[in-house]
Design a protein around this motif. Sequence first.
Motif, PDB file in Angstrom:
ATOM      1  N   ALA A 283      16.191 -24.152 -31.757  1.00 20.61           N
ATOM      2  CA  ALA A 283      15.493 -25.097 -30.884  1.00 20.61           C
ATOM      3  C   ALA A 283      14.461 -24.340 -30.049  1.00 20.61           C
ATOM      4  CB  ALA A 283      16.492 -25.816 -29.994  1.00 20.61           C
ATOM      5  N   ARG A 284      13.231 -24.719 -30.170  1.00 22.44           N
ATOM      6  CA  ARG A 284      12.129 -24.081 -29.429  1.00 22.44           C
ATOM      7  C   ARG A 284      11.197 -25.165 -28.882  1.00 22.44           C
ATOM      8  NH1 ARG A 284      11.360 -18.691 -31.051  1.00 22.44           N
ATOM      9  NH2 ARG A 284      13.443 -17.774 -31.224  1.00 22.44           N
ATOM     10  N   ARG A 285      10.412 -24.755 -27.905  1.00 23.50           N
ATOM     11  CA  ARG A 285       9.420 -25.679 -27.330  1.00 23.50           C
ATOM     12  C   ARG A 285       8.055 -25.382 -27.957  1.00 23.50           C
ATOM     13  NH1 ARG A 285       7.707 -26.273 -20.910  1.00 23.50           N
ATOM     14  NH2 ARG A 285       6.114 -27.900 -21.245  1.00 23.50           N
ATOM     15  N   PRO A 286       7.471 -26.321 -28.687  1.00 16.96           N
ATOM     16  CA  PRO A 286       6.157 -26.059 -29.296  1.00 16.96           C
ATOM     17  C   PRO A 286       5.034 -26.205 -28.271  1.00 16.96           C
ATOM     18  CG  PRO A 286       6.850 -28.271 -29.853  1.00 16.96           C
ATOM     19  CD  PRO A 286       7.986 -27.654 -29.058  1.00 16.96           C
ATOM     20  N   HIS A 287       3.893 -25.697 -28.667  1.00 22.26           N
ATOM     21  CA  HIS A 287       2.731 -25.828 -27.782  1.00 22.26           C
ATOM     22  C   HIS A 287       2.163 -27.242 -27.799  1.00 22.26           C
ATOM     23  CE1 HIS A 287      -1.643 -25.392 -26.775  1.00 22.26           C
ATOM     24  NE2 HIS A 287      -1.105 -24.693 -25.788  1.00 22.26           N
ATOM     25  N   GLN A 288       2.287 -27.925 -28.955  1.00 16.19           N
ATOM     26  CA  GLN A 288       1.800 -29.291 -29.084  1.00 16.19           C
ATOM     27  C   GLN A 288       2.887 -30.139 -29.728  1.00 16.19           C
ATOM     28  OE1 GLN A 288      -1.760 -29.092 -31.393  1.00 16.19           O
ATOM     29  NE2 GLN A 288      -3.031 -28.371 -29.685  1.00 16.19           N
ATOM     30  N   ALA A 289       3.137 -31.321 -29.111  1.00 14.59           N
ATOM     31  CA  ALA A 289       4.110 -32.273 -29.646  1.00 14.59           C
ATOM     32  C   ALA A 289       3.568 -33.669 -29.351  1.00 14.59           C
ATOM     33  CB  ALA A 289       5.492 -32.070 -29.028  1.00 14.59           C
ATOM     34  N   PHE A 290       3.171 -34.395 -30.400  1.00 13.01           N
ATOM     35  CA  PHE A 290       2.519 -35.689 -30.241  1.00 13.01           C
ATOM     36  C   PHE A 290       3.153 -36.718 -31.158  1.00 13.01           C
ATOM     37  CE2 PHE A 290      -0.792 -32.641 -29.106  1.00 13.01           C
ATOM     38  CZ  PHE A 290      -1.231 -33.151 -27.902  1.00 13.01           C
ATOM     39  N   LEU A 291       3.025 -37.978 -30.729  1.00  8.95           N
ATOM     40  CA  LEU A 291       3.301 -39.131 -31.584  1.00  8.95           C
ATOM     41  C   LEU A 291       1.949 -39.724 -31.948  1.00  8.95           C
ATOM     42  CD1 LEU A 291       5.227 -41.185 -32.891  1.00  8.95           C
ATOM     43  CD2 LEU A 291       5.121 -42.486 -30.750  1.00  8.95           C
ATOM     44  N   LEU A 292       1.584 -39.693 -33.229  1.00 10.52           N
ATOM     45  CA  LEU A 292       0.279 -40.133 -33.713  1.00 10.52           C
ATOM     46  C   LEU A 292       0.414 -41.521 -34.316  1.00 10.52           C
ATOM     47  CD1 LEU A 292      -2.707 -39.501 -34.328  1.00 10.52           C
ATOM     48  CD2 LEU A 292      -1.953 -38.535 -36.506  1.00 10.52           C
ATOM     49  N   LEU A 293      -0.338 -42.491 -33.733  1.00  7.50           N
ATOM     50  CA  LEU A 293      -0.384 -43.853 -34.249  1.00  7.50           C
ATOM     51  C   LEU A 293      -1.733 -44.048 -34.916  1.00  7.50           C
ATOM     52  CD1 LEU A 293       1.181 -45.857 -31.275  1.00  7.50           C
ATOM     53  CD2 LEU A 293       2.322 -44.848 -33.258  1.00  7.50           C
ATOM     54  N   LYS A 294      -1.725 -44.562 -36.175  1.00 11.28           N
ATOM     55  CA  LYS A 294      -2.964 -44.684 -36.936  1.00 11.28           C
ATOM     56  C   LYS A 294      -2.957 -45.975 -37.728  1.00 11.28           C
ATOM     57  CE  LYS A 294      -5.852 -42.216 -40.272  1.00 11.28           C
ATOM     58  NZ  LYS A 294      -5.988 -40.992 -41.105  1.00 11.28           N
ATOM     59  N   ASP A 295      -4.127 -46.680 -37.691  1.00 12.84           N
ATOM     60  CA  ASP A 295      -4.314 -47.897 -38.474  1.00 12.84           C
ATOM     61  C   ASP A 295      -4.854 -47.487 -39.844  1.00 12.84           C
ATOM     62  OD1 ASP A 295      -4.765 -50.367 -39.504  1.00 12.84           O
ATOM     63  OD2 ASP A 295      -6.146 -51.045 -37.933  1.00 12.84           O
ATOM     64  N   PRO A 296      -4.101 -47.684 -40.926  1.00 12.40           N
ATOM     65  CA  PRO A 296      -4.566 -47.214 -42.244  1.00 12.40           C
ATOM     66  C   PRO A 296      -5.829 -47.923 -42.718  1.00 12.40           C
ATOM     67  CG  PRO A 296      -2.218 -47.748 -42.280  1.00 12.40           C
ATOM     68  CD  PRO A 296      -2.754 -48.269 -41.002  1.00 12.40           C
ATOM     69  N   SER A 297      -6.028 -49.172 -42.317  1.00 13.07           N
ATOM     70  CA  SER A 297      -7.175 -49.919 -42.819  1.00 13.07           C
ATOM     71  C   SER A 297      -8.482 -49.507 -42.147  1.00 13.07           C
ATOM     72  CB  SER A 297      -6.943 -51.423 -42.621  1.00 13.07           C
ATOM     73  OG  SER A 297      -6.742 -51.710 -41.233  1.00 13.07           O
ATOM     74  N   SER A 298      -8.471 -49.334 -40.834  1.00 20.50           N
ATOM     75  CA  SER A 298      -9.702 -48.998 -40.091  1.00 20.50           C
ATOM     76  C   SER A 298      -9.848 -47.508 -39.828  1.00 20.50           C
ATOM     77  CB  SER A 298      -9.734 -49.763 -38.770  1.00 20.50           C
ATOM     78  OG  SER A 298      -8.648 -49.380 -37.938  1.00 20.50           O
ATOM     79  N   GLY A 299      -8.772 -46.736 -39.923  1.00 22.09           N
ATOM     80  CA  GLY A 299      -8.835 -45.310 -39.630  1.00 22.09           C
ATOM     81  C   GLY A 299      -8.753 -44.985 -38.154  1.00 22.09           C
ATOM     82  N   LEU A 300      -8.561 -45.986 -37.278  1.00 19.06           N
ATOM     83  CA  LEU A 300      -8.452 -45.755 -35.836  1.00 19.06           C
ATOM     84  C   LEU A 300      -7.092 -45.150 -35.524  1.00 19.06           C
ATOM     85  CD1 LEU A 300      -9.688 -46.182 -32.991  1.00 19.06           C
ATOM     86  CD2 LEU A 300      -8.551 -48.416 -32.971  1.00 19.06           C
ATOM     87  N   ASP A 301      -7.080 -44.065 -34.741  1.00 19.89           N
ATOM     88  CA  ASP A 301      -5.822 -43.424 -34.381  1.00 19.89           C
ATOM     89  C   ASP A 301      -5.845 -43.051 -32.912  1.00 19.89           C
ATOM     90  OD1 ASP A 301      -7.367 -41.118 -34.104  1.00 19.89           O
ATOM     91  OD2 ASP A 301      -6.888 -40.410 -36.110  1.00 19.89           O
ATOM     92  N   ILE A 302      -4.639 -42.823 -32.353  1.00 17.89           N
ATOM     93  CA  ILE A 302      -4.460 -42.419 -30.957  1.00 17.89           C
ATOM     94  C   ILE A 302      -3.187 -41.600 -30.874  1.00 17.89           C
ATOM     95  CG2 ILE A 302      -3.243 -44.549 -30.368  1.00 17.89           C
ATOM     96  CD1 ILE A 302      -4.495 -44.387 -27.579  1.00 17.89           C
ATOM     97  N   SER A 303      -3.180 -40.610 -29.961  1.00 18.06           N
ATOM     98  CA  SER A 303      -2.041 -39.700 -29.828  1.00 18.06           C
ATOM     99  C   SER A 303      -1.412 -39.861 -28.461  1.00 18.06           C
ATOM    100  CB  SER A 303      -2.481 -38.249 -30.037  1.00 18.06           C
ATOM    101  OG  SER A 303      -3.035 -38.077 -31.325  1.00 18.06           O
ATOM    102  N   TYR A 304      -0.054 -39.737 -28.408  1.00 13.17           N
ATOM    103  CA  TYR A 304       0.714 -39.795 -27.173  1.00 13.17           C
ATOM    104  C   TYR A 304       1.583 -38.534 -27.123  1.00 13.17           C
ATOM    105  CZ  TYR A 304      -0.674 -44.697 -27.166  1.00 13.17           C
ATOM    106  OH  TYR A 304      -1.404 -45.858 -27.179  1.00 13.17           O
ATOM    107  N   PRO A 305       1.496 -37.716 -26.058  1.00 12.67           N
ATOM    108  CA  PRO A 305       2.283 -36.468 -26.003  1.00 12.67           C
ATOM    109  C   PRO A 305       3.744 -36.717 -25.657  1.00 12.67           C
ATOM    110  CG  PRO A 305       0.961 -36.711 -24.024  1.00 12.67           C
ATOM    111  CD  PRO A 305       0.584 -37.868 -24.909  1.00 12.67           C
ATOM    112  N   PHE A 306       4.617 -35.915 -26.272  1.00 10.05           N
ATOM    113  CA  PHE A 306       6.037 -35.918 -25.919  1.00 10.05           C
ATOM    114  C   PHE A 306       6.232 -35.146 -24.619  1.00 10.05           C
ATOM    115  CE2 PHE A 306       6.552 -36.996 -30.363  1.00 10.05           C
ATOM    116  CZ  PHE A 306       7.659 -37.823 -30.368  1.00 10.05           C
ATOM    117  N   SER A 307       7.267 -35.495 -23.874  1.00 11.08           N
ATOM    118  CA  SER A 307       7.712 -34.728 -22.724  1.00 11.08           C
ATOM    119  C   SER A 307       8.804 -33.779 -23.217  1.00 11.08           C
ATOM    120  CB  SER A 307       8.227 -35.655 -21.618  1.00 11.08           C
ATOM    121  OG  SER A 307       8.743 -34.913 -20.541  1.00 11.08           O
ATOM    122  N   VAL A 308       8.450 -32.462 -23.351  1.00 11.38           N
ATOM    123  CA  VAL A 308       9.330 -31.477 -23.987  1.00 11.38           C
ATOM    124  C   VAL A 308       9.826 -30.493 -22.934  1.00 11.38           C
ATOM    125  CG1 VAL A 308       9.546 -29.822 -25.866  1.00 11.38           C
ATOM    126  CG2 VAL A 308       7.915 -31.708 -26.067  1.00 11.38           C
TER     127      VAL A 308
END
Length: 428
Positions: A80-105
Motif C-alpha cells: 500500500a503506497r500513496r501515489p502522486h496522482q489519483a483521479f476518478l475520470l468521467l468521460k462521455d464516449p459519444s462527445s469525448g467530453l471528460d472531467i477528473s475528480y481527485p481522490f483524498s488519499v
Amino acid sequence: MQLLRTHAQLLLLLVSLLTSVTASSWGFADATVSVQSKGSGVGGGVKEKLSEGKAIPKAVTIGAADTLKIILTTQNGKQARRPHQAFLLLKDPSSGLDISYPFSVKDSGKAKIDLVQKDLPAQFTRSNKHIDASVVLASFGSSKPYNQKAFTLAISPDPNLSATSAESFTRYGKLPEIHHIFRADPKSPPVFITLFFTAAVLATIPVLFGTQFENSTMGSATSKAARTAGNAAKRQYPKTPSSTVSSSQNTNAQPPPPPQQPQPGPSVHPSTPPQASKNEAIDLDARDPDFASRLSRLGPVQPAPTASHSSTSNPTPQRPSLDTGGRQQGLFSSTNAPIFPDASNNPALLIVQAREQASKQAEEEAEAMGRSSFAGRTLIDVHTIKRAVGMKERGMTDINIEKTLMLRSGLVKKLGAGKDGIIKDVHE
C-alpha cells in the motif's frame, strides 16, 4: 557441479526480475462503489465491489439527491503506497467530453471520493447517455501507471431543471483547417531595362565631377580678387602726434594755433586700370580725407587708467584743462584727481558687502536654532513681522510672542503695535 551452480544463479536472477516487474505497477485493492440516497441511513442504497482490471457489468445510477462514494486502497505492486496522482475520470464516449475528480488519499494508501449530481457538469446531467468512469493512478519513478475503466455511470436527470440539449452548450475545440492563398513572388524586370538605368546613373558621375571642379576653380579666383580688394581698402592711421598737439603740450600759456585745413583726397577716381597690387592712386582713393585730418590733429591717445593692481598705467591721470576762453590748453594738466571712487566709499560695493554680511548672519542663526545657547533670531522676514504684529494686537505679551516665534528678547518691543510702534498691520 559448476554448471549446476551457474543454472541456479540464472534462475534466482529471473525470479528477482519477475518480482521487480510485478512490484513496479500501480493498482488498488479493497475497492467499493456505493450510491446512497438522502435519508436512507447507514448501509442503505446500492453497493458494488470494484476489482482491478475488471469493470462492473451493471451501470451505477445516481439520482438528483444521491451521493456517489468510492473507497479503495492504492498499491504499488503488493504494498500500500500513496501515489502522486489519483483521479476518478468521467468521460462521455459519444462527445469525448471528460472531467477528473481527485481522490483524498492518506499516507497509508486509503483513498476516498464523494460526488453528488450538482458536482457534475451540465452536459452530463442533461444527457441521457451513460458515462464511463475510470480510475487513474500514477506517480514519479519507473512504476507503470494504472488507467482502466471501473464502471458505467447512469445519471438520472433532475425533474426540476429545464430539459436543455447538451448540444446547446458552448464547447471549445480546434477549428477546421484554413487554406491560405498567397500572391506570387515578385519578379525582377527584364535585364536590358536594368542595364539601361544603370548606365544612365553611371553616365552622370563624370558630369558631376566636372561641375565640382569648375566650381572650385571659380571660387578660388573669386577669393583671390576679394583678398586683393580688402588689402587695397585698408586705411593707414598716423602713429605720431601732429605738430599742433606737440605745441599745445609745450606752451600752455599761449593759445593754440589755428587748425590746419585738411588735405582733401582725390575727388575723382583715377583712370587706372585694375591691378593685382596696391599703388599710390589706389591708396589715395581708399582714404577718408576728413577722418584722416581729424586723426592727425588728435594724435596718439593716452589709454584710460584702471583700478587693477596688475596695471602699469598711471593710477591718477591728468585731465585736460581749459583756458579763460573755454579752449583746451593741453591734453594733460598738473591736476592729479582719480577718476574712479575709492573702494571703501563705493556705494555698489557697500551694498554687496552688506548683503553678504546679512546672509552670513542669517545662516549662523539658522544653524544655532534648537541649541540651548541660542538667544533668538534677530533677522526676520515680512511674514514673521506680520505674525508678531497680529499677536501684539490680540493682546499677547512680548515675552510670549518672542518665545513662540523664537525671537531675541526685546525685538518685539522695537516693532510695537499701534501708533507707538514702528510697523502696523493695515486693514483696508
